[in-house]
Design a protein around this motif. Sequence first.
Motif, mmCIF file in Angstrom:
data_model
loop_
_atom_site.group_PDB
_atom_site.id
_atom_site.type_symbol
_atom_site.label_atom_id
_atom_site.label_comp_id
_atom_site.label_asym_id
_atom_site.label_seq_id
_atom_site.Cartn_x
_atom_site.Cartn_y
_atom_site.Cartn_z
ATOM 1 N N ALA A 12 18.212 53.747 -18.522
ATOM 2 C CA ALA A 12 17.038 53.051 -18.235
ATOM 3 C C ALA A 12 16.903 54.109 -16.754
ATOM 4 C CB ALA A 12 16.670 51.647 -18.636
ATOM 5 N N GLY A 13 17.458 53.715 -15.342
ATOM 6 C CA GLY A 13 17.074 53.996 -14.472
ATOM 7 C C GLY A 13 17.389 55.820 -14.385
ATOM 8 N N GLY A 14 18.569 55.823 -15.312
ATOM 9 C CA GLY A 14 18.148 57.557 -15.378
ATOM 10 C C GLY A 14 16.867 58.313 -16.243
ATOM 11 N N ALA A 15 16.329 56.953 -17.600
ATOM 12 C CA ALA A 15 15.101 58.005 -17.755
ATOM 13 C C ALA A 15 14.168 57.819 -17.023
ATOM 14 C CB ALA A 15 15.252 57.208 -19.139
ATOM 15 N N MET A 16 13.796 57.006 -15.450
ATOM 16 C CA MET A 16 12.741 56.817 -14.938
ATOM 17 C C MET A 16 13.646 57.854 -13.538
ATOM 18 S SD MET A 16 10.655 55.174 -13.908
ATOM 19 C CE MET A 16 10.602 53.372 -14.977
ATOM 20 N N SER A 17 14.269 57.334 -13.637
ATOM 21 C CA SER A 17 14.430 58.654 -12.395
ATOM 22 C C SER A 17 13.786 60.116 -13.283
ATOM 23 C CB SER A 17 16.081 59.495 -12.136
ATOM 24 O OG SER A 17 16.723 59.809 -11.256
ATOM 25 N N ALA A 18 14.199 60.944 -14.057
ATOM 26 C CA ALA A 18 14.078 61.773 -15.026
ATOM 27 C C ALA A 18 11.941 62.176 -14.338
ATOM 28 C CB ALA A 18 13.931 62.141 -16.262
ATOM 29 N N ALA A 19 11.781 60.743 -15.087
ATOM 30 C CA ALA A 19 10.210 60.224 -14.831
ATOM 31 C C ALA A 19 9.233 60.093 -13.952
ATOM 32 C CB ALA A 19 10.126 59.169 -15.091
ATOM 33 N N LEU A 20 10.618 59.771 -12.619
ATOM 34 C CA LEU A 20 9.390 60.237 -11.171
ATOM 35 C C LEU A 20 10.361 61.700 -10.755
ATOM 36 C CD1 LEU A 20 11.822 57.404 -10.152
ATOM 37 C CD2 LEU A 20 9.000 57.702 -9.916
#
Length: 333
Positions: free
Chosen positions: A148-156
């Motif tokens: 989930a942090g990886g998906a948020m990294s991509a979103a950022l």
Amino acid sequence: MRRALLRLLLVPALVAAGVLTAGPAAAAGPVRVTDFGPNPGALEMYAYRPAGLPSGAPVVVALHGCTQDAAGYALGSGWPELADRWGFTVVLPQQVAANNANRCFNWFEPGDVTRGRGEVASIRSMVAHAVTAYGADPGRVFVSGLSAGGAMSAALLAAYPDVFAAGSVLAGVPVGCADDLFSAVACMTVSGQRTPGQWAAAVRAAAPAGTTEWPEVSVWHGTDDRTVNPANALDLRDQWTAVHGLPQVPASTTALPAGTTRHRYADADGTVRVTTYTVAGMGHAAPNDPGTGPRQCGRPAQYFADTVCSSWYDGVSWGLDRPGGAPYRPARL
């Protein structure tokens, strides 16, 4: 109300089935930072700064997975070890149960991944605080996260291409893959639903209008990931190579330790814009490599795989190992 009900019904079941990541308990290390600025996503901020760190140092934002916390992720990922070695600040956003019952960053909620709103805006405030309070270099800010942090990294990277010079996505999913919990589950298990151009359009839609400079991106995934389909790594590759105007054919392929294969995608000048790392036999985890060797980092923990130190490879690619305040420049072939 509908989303709240979905979380109550679905998320605990997913955790019980192993679909969402679990992590180590909190440990000493990063320090809680309060009053870091606007916090529309109601996140907590933790930071790790080596003693005597001078102004002008880089910043790495490290995002934990579901049910993990900032301190545990710091230990497992090894980012503080590398910060001590090379000299940079680690910012560790932490999700709270009031936002998500299992402390997953809400990468599938449009209100949390839209520039200027929700959780991404809170993380942007943490970066701004690091720049002003610590004198960090705004031109050398990076982001990395797991699951989930990886998906948020991509979103950022998509929402704030003017803030992040580069970033890495570990066992994550493409930008724009989901907009609610049901589609998030589908996204984690099924991939290949869009063309590279369609994936790239999702990034461009998230970024400020007229953006022409895009962050460099690395993607890490294990071939035996039963939680997030490894094909998501190919979708991420397609997304970001298309954003950079590159073909989906690597310019170089390198065999690394622990069955890891690195593909680099570069422009006509040989500047690397996208890198993928495929770790043979690895499940749903962030690659680390506990030990005292120069390329090792991290601690043994659940959802960290003793393979190669992904933080070391990303850090070297981002130039964090270079002494002094050298401007960021992408790696070259």
